[in-house]
Design a protein around this motif. Structure first.
Motif, PDB file in Angstrom:
ATOM      1  N   UNK A  13       0.835  -1.205   0.000  1.00 37.62           N
ATOM      2  CA  UNK A  13       0.000   0.000   0.000  1.00 37.62           C
ATOM      3  C   UNK A  13       0.869   1.254   0.000  1.00 37.62           C
ATOM      4  N   UNK A  14       1.924   1.237   0.780  1.00 36.35           N
ATOM      5  CA  UNK A  14       2.816   2.400   0.853  1.00 36.35           C
ATOM      6  C   UNK A  14       3.534   2.602  -0.477  1.00 36.35           C
ATOM      7  N   UNK A  15       3.980   1.537  -1.107  1.00 37.49           N
ATOM      8  CA  UNK A  15       4.687   1.651  -2.382  1.00 37.49           C
ATOM      9  C   UNK A  15       3.788   2.156  -3.501  1.00 37.49           C
ATOM     10  N   UNK A  68       4.932  10.354   2.818  1.00 35.48           N
ATOM     11  CA  UNK A  68       3.951  10.710   3.844  1.00 35.48           C
ATOM     12  C   UNK A  68       3.244   9.464   4.377  1.00 35.48           C
ATOM     13  N   UNK A  69       2.912   8.553   3.483  1.00 41.64           N
ATOM     14  CA  UNK A  69       2.260   7.310   3.909  1.00 41.64           C
ATOM     15  C   UNK A  69       3.180   6.492   4.812  1.00 41.64           C
ATOM     16  N   UNK A 117       2.294   5.409   8.606  1.00 40.66           N
ATOM     17  CA  UNK A 117       2.083   3.991   8.912  1.00 40.66           C
ATOM     18  C   UNK A 117       3.302   3.317   9.513  1.00 40.66           C
ATOM     19  N   UNK A 118       4.289   4.087   9.959  1.00 40.05           N
ATOM     20  CA  UNK A 118       5.529   3.467  10.447  1.00 40.05           C
ATOM     21  C   UNK A 118       5.275   2.597  11.681  1.00 40.05           C
ATOM     22  N   UNK A 119       4.316   2.949  12.500  1.00 36.89           N
ATOM     23  CA  UNK A 119       4.024   2.140  13.686  1.00 36.89           C
ATOM     24  C   UNK A 119       3.365   0.808  13.331  1.00 36.89           C
ATOM     25  N   UNK A 120       2.658   0.748  12.214  1.00 35.97           N
ATOM     26  CA  UNK A 120       2.015  -0.500  11.793  1.00 35.97           C
ATOM     27  C   UNK A 120       3.028  -1.506  11.272  1.00 35.97           C
TER      28      UNK A 120
END
Length: 61
Positions: free
Chosen positions: A43-45, A52-53, A57-60
């Motif tokens: 999803x991030x890619x 920004x994504x 979402x770094x904690x996930x």
């Protein structure tokens, strides 16, 4: 793991049900965790603003 599985199955006449159950449970848990992590990375890619994504979402991960 393959040699350990061989030792349990071939060395003894029957494998321990507890050993087989725990091994299968760990295999399922590890593969499901990897799948969830891969989904978030995908999803991030694919996002337009991936930086920004990623920060959001770094904690996930």
């Amino acid at each position: 793991m393959i040699s350990g599985g061989w030792l349990i199955v071939e060395h003894l006449s029957y494998p321990s049900i507890l050993w087989v159950g725990i091994a299968l449970l760990l295999l399922v848990l590890i593969s499901s965790l990897l799948g969830m992590i891969h989904k978030n990375i995908k999803i991030i890619n694919l996002a337009e603003k991936s930086e920004e994504k990623l920060l959001h979402n770094v904690l996930k991960l």
